[in-house]
Design a protein around this motif. Structure first.
Motif, short mmCIF file in Angstrom:
data_model
loop_
_atom_site.label_atom_id
_atom_site.label_comp_id
_atom_site.label_asym_id
_atom_site.label_seq_id
_atom_site.Cartn_x
_atom_site.Cartn_y
_atom_site.Cartn_z
N GLU A 99 4.62 -28.10 8.09
CA GLU A 99 6.07 -27.92 8.17
C GLU A 99 6.57 -27.34 6.85
OE1 GLU A 99 8.14 -31.43 9.30
OE2 GLU A 99 6.68 -31.94 10.84
N PRO A 100 7.57 -26.47 6.92
CA PRO A 100 8.10 -25.89 5.67
C PRO A 100 8.82 -26.96 4.84
CG PRO A 100 9.32 -25.10 7.59
CD PRO A 100 8.20 -25.94 8.10
N THR A 101 8.73 -26.81 3.53
CA THR A 101 9.36 -27.76 2.61
C THR A 101 10.47 -27.09 1.83
OG1 THR A 101 7.72 -27.23 0.93
CG2 THR A 101 7.25 -29.13 2.36
N THR A 102 11.23 -26.25 2.50
CA THR A 102 12.30 -25.53 1.84
C THR A 102 13.57 -25.64 2.67
OG1 THR A 102 12.97 -23.38 0.97
CG2 THR A 102 11.66 -23.36 2.97
N ASP A 103 14.69 -25.33 2.03
CA ASP A 103 15.98 -25.38 2.72
C ASP A 103 16.28 -24.10 3.48
OD1 ASP A 103 16.40 -27.92 1.75
OD2 ASP A 103 17.44 -27.22 -0.05
N VAL A 104 15.42 -23.09 3.35
CA VAL A 104 15.59 -21.83 4.05
C VAL A 104 15.40 -22.09 5.54
CG1 VAL A 104 14.71 -19.48 4.30
CG2 VAL A 104 14.75 -20.56 2.05
N PRO A 105 16.27 -21.53 6.39
CA PRO A 105 16.08 -21.73 7.83
C PRO A 105 14.69 -21.28 8.28
CG PRO A 105 18.17 -20.64 7.39
CD PRO A 105 17.44 -20.73 6.09
N LEU A 106 14.14 -22.03 9.22
CA LEU A 106 12.78 -21.77 9.68
C LEU A 106 12.62 -20.36 10.23
CD1 LEU A 106 9.94 -22.87 10.18
CD2 LEU A 106 10.73 -23.69 12.40
N TRP A 107 13.58 -19.87 10.97
CA TRP A 107 13.46 -18.53 11.57
C TRP A 107 13.41 -17.46 10.48
CZ3 TRP A 107 17.00 -14.78 10.58
CH2 TRP A 107 18.23 -15.17 10.06
N LEU A 108 14.16 -17.64 9.38
CA LEU A 108 14.15 -16.67 8.30
C LEU A 108 12.83 -16.73 7.53
CD1 LEU A 108 15.65 -14.54 6.67
CD2 LEU A 108 16.64 -16.39 5.30
N LEU A 109 12.39 -17.95 7.23
CA LEU A 109 11.13 -18.12 6.52
C LEU A 109 9.96 -17.56 7.34
CD1 LEU A 109 9.70 -19.30 4.02
CD2 LEU A 109 9.45 -21.42 5.32
N ALA A 110 9.94 -17.88 8.63
CA ALA A 110 8.85 -17.40 9.49
C ALA A 110 8.87 -15.88 9.59
CB ALA A 110 8.97 -18.03 10.88
N SER A 111 10.04 -15.29 9.75
CA SER A 111 10.09 -13.83 9.86
C SER A 111 9.68 -13.15 8.56
CB SER A 111 11.48 -13.36 10.31
OG SER A 111 12.44 -13.70 9.34
N LEU A 112 10.03 -13.73 7.42
CA LEU A 112 9.61 -13.15 6.14
C LEU A 112 8.10 -13.27 5.93
CD1 LEU A 112 12.46 -14.32 3.72
CD2 LEU A 112 11.93 -11.99 4.43
N VAL A 113 7.55 -14.44 6.17
CA VAL A 113 6.12 -14.65 5.94
C VAL A 113 5.29 -13.86 6.94
CG1 VAL A 113 4.28 -16.39 6.02
CG2 VAL A 113 6.41 -16.89 4.83
N ILE A 114 5.60 -14.01 8.22
CA ILE A 114 4.82 -13.33 9.26
C ILE A 114 4.98 -11.82 9.15
CG2 ILE A 114 4.56 -13.00 11.75
CD1 ILE A 114 5.40 -15.97 12.05
N GLY A 115 6.20 -11.35 8.90
CA GLY A 115 6.43 -9.91 8.77
C GLY A 115 5.69 -9.30 7.59
N THR A 116 5.74 -9.98 6.45
CA THR A 116 5.07 -9.48 5.25
C THR A 116 3.55 -9.44 5.43
OG1 THR A 116 6.84 -10.36 3.86
CG2 THR A 116 4.77 -9.81 2.77
N ILE A 117 3.00 -10.52 5.96
CA ILE A 117 1.54 -10.56 6.14
C ILE A 117 1.10 -9.54 7.18
CG2 ILE A 117 -0.36 -12.02 6.96
CD1 ILE A 117 0.98 -14.36 5.54
N THR A 118 1.88 -9.38 8.25
CA THR A 118 1.54 -8.40 9.28
C THR A 118 1.58 -6.98 8.72
OG1 THR A 118 2.39 -9.87 10.99
CG2 THR A 118 2.15 -7.55 11.58
N LEU A 119 2.61 -6.67 7.95
CA LEU A 119 2.73 -5.34 7.34
C LEU A 119 1.59 -5.09 6.35
CD1 LEU A 119 4.35 -2.71 6.95
CD2 LEU A 119 5.59 -3.90 5.14
N LEU A 120 1.32 -6.05 5.48
CA LEU A 120 0.23 -5.88 4.52
C LEU A 120 -1.12 -5.73 5.22
CD1 LEU A 120 1.14 -8.36 1.64
CD2 LEU A 120 0.86 -5.89 1.45
N SER A 121 -1.32 -6.45 6.31
CA SER A 121 -2.58 -6.35 7.05
C SER A 121 -2.73 -4.98 7.70
CB SER A 121 -2.66 -7.44 8.12
OG SER A 121 -2.76 -8.70 7.53
N ALA A 122 -1.65 -4.46 8.26
CA ALA A 122 -1.72 -3.13 8.89
C ALA A 122 -2.04 -2.06 7.85
CB ALA A 122 -0.40 -2.81 9.59
N VAL A 123 -1.38 -2.13 6.70
CA VAL A 123 -1.63 -1.16 5.63
C VAL A 123 -3.05 -1.32 5.08
CG1 VAL A 123 -0.94 -0.48 3.29
CG2 VAL A 123 0.80 -0.90 5.03
N SER A 124 -3.50 -2.55 4.91
CA SER A 124 -4.84 -2.80 4.39
C SER A 124 -5.91 -2.32 5.37
CB SER A 124 -5.05 -4.28 4.10
OG SER A 124 -4.17 -4.71 3.09
#
Length: 186
Positions: A99-124
């Motif tokens: 579970e996230p341990t931050t005050d950032v809404p889950l949908w925002l945190l998930a979209s940032l983490v998943i989006g960044t990792i997905t983009l970096l993986s595609a480029v890599s």
């Protein structure tokens, strides 16, 4: 057994390569997110761990999806899509385990983490294919080079997971075998 060890070594090598590339990217992201250094985060590790896991997962996806295809048969777009799929799997992982341990809404945190990792993986993934193609071209002798001693490897093409004779060497050897078996076909 040797075949599996070679595949595992290749997957670990891909993971280490991606981890080495992603660690400095995470440091740059850390400089943007936390410019004054108030959080006590290990930014290189934040990039290296998902980078390693993404490289290993991409190796598995590539081995399954590109079975028996040569490097020149793979398109950058398709390989980037496979990398994005691997990144999506890796990006979802932290949200399924804990579970996230931050005050950032889950949908925002998930979209940032998943989006960044997905983009970096595609480029890599696209970068990995481009580097593999470049290395293969550099390994092949040019037309004017002395090819004595190269032997049966002339015309061979690299396939994902195995070697096979290419068009030139394969066609010549098959024609020679057919002529030896059927002398009337000369």
């Amino acid at each position: 057994m040797k075949k599996w060890l070679r595949r595992i070594r290749g997957a670990v090598g891909m993971g280490l390569t991606w981890a080495l590339v992603w660690a400095p990217v995470a440091v740059l992201i850390g400089l943007i997110v936390d410019p004054d250094g108030s959080t006590d985060e290990m930014w290189p590790a934040i990039g290296a761990y998902p980078g390693f896991l993404g490289g290993v997962v991409f190796s598995v996806v590539l081995a399954v999806a590109a079975r028996r295809r040569r490097l020149e048969e793979l398109s950058l777009g398709r390989v980037a899509l496979w990398g994005a799929a691997a990144g999506l799997l890796v990006g979802v992982l932290p949200f399924t385990i804990g579970e996230p341990t931050t005050d950032v809404p889950l949908w925002l945190l998930a979209s940032l983490v998943i989006g960044t990792i997905t983009l970096l993986s595609a480029v890599s993934a696209a970068g990995s294919l481009a580097l593999a193609r470049r290395a293969e071209k550099r390994a092949l002798p040019d037309g004017g080079a002395d090819v004595a001693g190269v032997g049966a490897g002339i015309g061979s093409r690299t396939m994902i997971g195995r070697q096979r004779l290419g068009d030139v060497a394969g066609a010549d050897s098959r024609a020679a075998a057919a002529t030896a078996v059927h002398p009337s076909s000369r």
